[in-house]
Each structure stands twice: as C-alpha cells, then as structure tokens.
Write an enzyme that holds these catalytic residues in place. Structure first.
Site, PDB file in Angstrom:
ATOM      1  N   LYS A 132     102.811 113.881  57.090  1.00  0.00           N
ATOM      2  CA  LYS A 132     102.336 112.756  57.894  1.00  0.00           C
ATOM      3  C   LYS A 132     102.294 113.261  59.327  1.00  0.00           C
ATOM      4  O   LYS A 132     103.325 113.458  59.964  1.00  0.00           O
ATOM      5  CB  LYS A 132     103.280 111.557  57.757  1.00  0.00           C
ATOM      6  CG  LYS A 132     102.837 110.379  58.616  1.00  0.00           C
ATOM      7  CD  LYS A 132     103.851 109.253  58.614  1.00  0.00           C
ATOM      8  CE  LYS A 132     103.786 108.529  59.935  1.00  0.00           C
ATOM      9  NZ  LYS A 132     104.847 107.529  60.062  1.00  0.00           N
ATOM     10  N   GLY A 191     106.965 100.190  65.234  1.00  0.00           N
ATOM     11  CA  GLY A 191     108.175  99.401  65.454  1.00  0.00           C
ATOM     12  C   GLY A 191     107.948  98.082  66.167  1.00  0.00           C
ATOM     13  O   GLY A 191     108.898  97.349  66.430  1.00  0.00           O
ATOM     14  N   ALA A 221     101.577 101.617  60.833  1.00  0.00           N
ATOM     15  CA  ALA A 221     102.574 101.197  61.827  1.00  0.00           C
ATOM     16  C   ALA A 221     102.333  99.766  62.258  1.00  0.00           C
ATOM     17  O   ALA A 221     101.210  99.273  62.209  1.00  0.00           O
ATOM     18  CB  ALA A 221     102.525 102.107  63.044  1.00  0.00           C
ATOM     19  N   GLY A 222     103.413  99.109  62.645  1.00  0.00           N
ATOM     20  CA  GLY A 222     103.299  97.791  63.264  1.00  0.00           C
ATOM     21  C   GLY A 222     103.369  96.624  62.305  1.00  0.00           C
ATOM     22  O   GLY A 222     103.338  95.469  62.722  1.00  0.00           O
ATOM     23  N   ASN A 276     108.548 100.500  57.718  1.00  0.00           N
ATOM     24  CA  ASN A 276     109.921 100.959  57.932  1.00  0.00           C
ATOM     25  C   ASN A 276     110.750  99.870  58.606  1.00  0.00           C
ATOM     26  O   ASN A 276     111.560  99.206  57.968  1.00  0.00           O
ATOM     27  CB  ASN A 276     109.941 102.256  58.745  1.00  0.00           C
ATOM     28  CG  ASN A 276     111.321 102.902  58.761  1.00  0.00           C
ATOM     29  OD1 ASN A 276     112.341 102.262  58.535  1.00  0.00           O
ATOM     30  ND2 ASN A 276     111.386 104.174  59.011  1.00  0.00           N
ATOM     31  N   THR A 277     110.490  99.654  59.902  1.00  0.00           N
ATOM     32  CA  THR A 277     111.359  98.768  60.685  1.00  0.00           C
ATOM     33  C   THR A 277     111.459  97.359  60.090  1.00  0.00           C
ATOM     34  O   THR A 277     112.546  96.769  60.079  1.00  0.00           O
ATOM     35  CB  THR A 277     110.831  98.687  62.133  1.00  0.00           C
ATOM     36  OG1 THR A 277     110.613 100.017  62.594  1.00  0.00           O
ATOM     37  CG2 THR A 277     111.819  98.002  63.048  1.00  0.00           C
TER      38      THR A 277
END
Lengths: 65, 257
Positions: B96, B157, B184-185, B206-207
């Site tokens: 990645k 994040g 992301a996001g 993830n977050t």
C-alpha cells in the site's frame, strides 16, 4: 566503532551488519535492515561491511493503517 | 467476489491494525470484521524490547493476508526503500503505497506517488496506491502498472466519510473495470455503505473501528455495511427525483370528498 542504530549512538565490535545485529540483541528476530538509507537484504548482511558513523535502521512489523 | 491482483476475496472490508488498545482487542476486531486483508507497517525495532516480534506472531496467527504500507514516507526514496523492506519481511509483492505530501491533511503527494509507483511496478511489486480522486493521476497510475486504486474518502483518521462525492463518482465511472478501495476517512458504517453503493469494490477502515467504544462490535457493523452496500449496488439503485411521485397507484382511488 561508533555507529547510529535506529538513531541512537552505539559502540560495537562487529565489522559487518550480521555481526552487529547479533551483538545488539536482534538474533533470530524478524527484521529488515538498511545502511545509510539503502536497503540491505537479509542475504547480504554478512557481506555488508560497517564503517564509523554508519546509520543503521532495523525495522520490524508494527501496527499500521 | 472481489479480486485484487489475482487474489480472490469474499470480504469487501480491509482492516488497519493501528491504535487498538490491546492485542486482544485487535484480534477480536479482525475476527468480527471477517476481513481477509489487514494492513501493517514497519517501525524501528529495539533489540531489547523486540515489540515487533510479538505483533508479527499475532498477525500470523490470525491467518489473514498482510498488505504492508509505506505510512509516514514523505519522499519517493523513503517509500521505495520501505516497500523493499516490507517485501522482505512480509514476503508479499503487495504494497500500500503512501507518499505523504502534507502533514495537516496527510494528503498524498501524487507526483511522488506516481514516480514511486512506476519504480515499484517495474520491480514486480503489486502496488495499491493511496491517491486522491483526481482522474488524470488515476490514469497515470494505471499506465504505470497499478491494477488497483485506493482513493481517499477524506483525510486519514478524520472520519468525515466521502468528502468529494462528485469526484469519487466520476472516478468510479471513468475506470469501470478497475478494482477500487476507498482507503481513508471512513468514520461510520453508513459511509462504507455509500462507498459500496457507488460501485467502489471495498473499503479500508482503521480508526473508525479501533477508536470505537467496542471495536469488535463496530467491526461487525462494518462487515454488515459492506454487504448491504454491495448488494444495493448490484440490485441497481433508483434515480433520485426532485419532486414527489406517489408510490401507491392513483388509478382506482376512491372519490370520498
């Protein structure tokens, strides 16, 4: 000789990367290495000679996103 | 079935392994998510603590595929070197690829990204580039040899979901056959549903999971979200209208006034 290992200054006796890893407690560890910003594959560690002031990076798997 | 670089996956949820409060909670979250791919990173290992060794044996025990990242790299050289180191440790051609251009938004440096992608694709890596929704950058990345794209939804994040819906729709439409993962996001399962409804093939979270009060429960919620979103995409969504249209037939209506 004095080298930088992961940013910390250390005095080591070993003359090659393989010996340095052993001396610094990485024996048997799953790590990837670089000298002065250049990747050194595991197979080349024994022939990778170290010089005074070399910057060694020793990386391992870590949490990531 | 989702196919990423000749690997068939049944789960459309990829999970990051960072910021969990304990290894046990990470394990529970991965299991609850049903993810078959998790991301991992490389960081400096101490010869005394050897923290990375414990993490690595945990990940291997989960029986999932690892997608190593180049998180935190700000230059092409750093990213390429990190990719080489990751390939050796994780024994995978997958990477990645992140080349970060700016610290406040962690926006990809798409110029550096493209340069690094060209180098790594030539060297046989299977590159998952973390990019923006820019169509021309996407086209160049595909020309460089990338066979998957990972556009951001919003900054890493931030949990703000799909920030530029129009741009992401355009990207999806422009390259219909290319597997794309929103990277992301994503902050809530509803964002993941939206991404899949748009035709994105998967999401990487993830977050939103690791920082949930109950990470495993949230991982389960995301697992259901991607299933629902994909099913809706395949079923075909209705076209939105500006004005109401009665769903109950008007013909045969009683005259009671």
């Amino acid at each position: 000789m004095r080298i930088l290992i992961n940013g910390a200054s250390r005095d080591i006796r070993a003359a090659d990367l393989s010996g340095a890893l052993e001396e610094l407690g990485y024996a048997g560890a799953v790590v990837a290495t670089a000298i002065n910003g250049e990747f050194v594959p595991a197979a080349h560690r024994q022939t990778a000679r170290l010089a005074e002031g070399d910057r060694i990076e020793v990386l391992a798997p870590m949490q990531g996103g | 079935m989702l196919r990423l670089y000749d690997v068939d996956l049944t789960s459309r949820l990829l999970l990051g392994t960072a910021r969990y409060s304990s290894p046990a909670i990470l394990t529970e979250a991965v299991q609850a998510s049903g993810a078959q791919v998790v991301t991992a990173s490389l960081r400096r290992e101490s010869g005394g603590e050897r923290a990375g060794q414990a993490f690595w044996s945990l990940i291997r025990g989960l029986g999932v595929r690892v997608l190593p990242n180049t998180a935190g790299c700000h230059s092409v050289k750093e990213a390429v070197t990190t990719a080489h180191m990751g390939r050796e440790i994780f024994a995978t051609p997958w990477v990645k690829l992140e080349v970060i251009g700016e610290d406040e938004t962690l926006q990809p440096d798409v110029f550096g990204l493209l340069e690094a992608a060209r180098i790594l694709c030539r060297e046989g890596f299977e590159v998952f580039p973390y990019t923006t929704e820019d169509l021309i950058v996407a086209e160049r990345l595909l020309e460089a040899g990338c066979r998957v794209l990972m556009p951001w939804g919003s900054p890493i994040g931030s949990g703000r979901g799909l920030n530029n819906l129009f741009g992401l729709e355009a990207l999806r439409t422009r390259f219909p056959g290319v597997p794309m993962v929103i990277d992301a996001g994503i902050g809530a399962p509803s964002h993941a549903v939206q991404a899949l409804e748009l035709g994105y093939d998967a999401v990487l979270i993830n977050t939103a999971v690791s920082q949930a009060r109950e990470p495993a429960a949230m991982a389960g919620a995301f697992a259901q979200a991607v299933i629902a979103g994909r099913a809706a995409y395949e079923a075909g969504l209705m076209e939105p209208r500006d004005l109401a249209k009665p769903s109950t037939p008007v013909v045969g209506r009683a005259f009671l006034s």
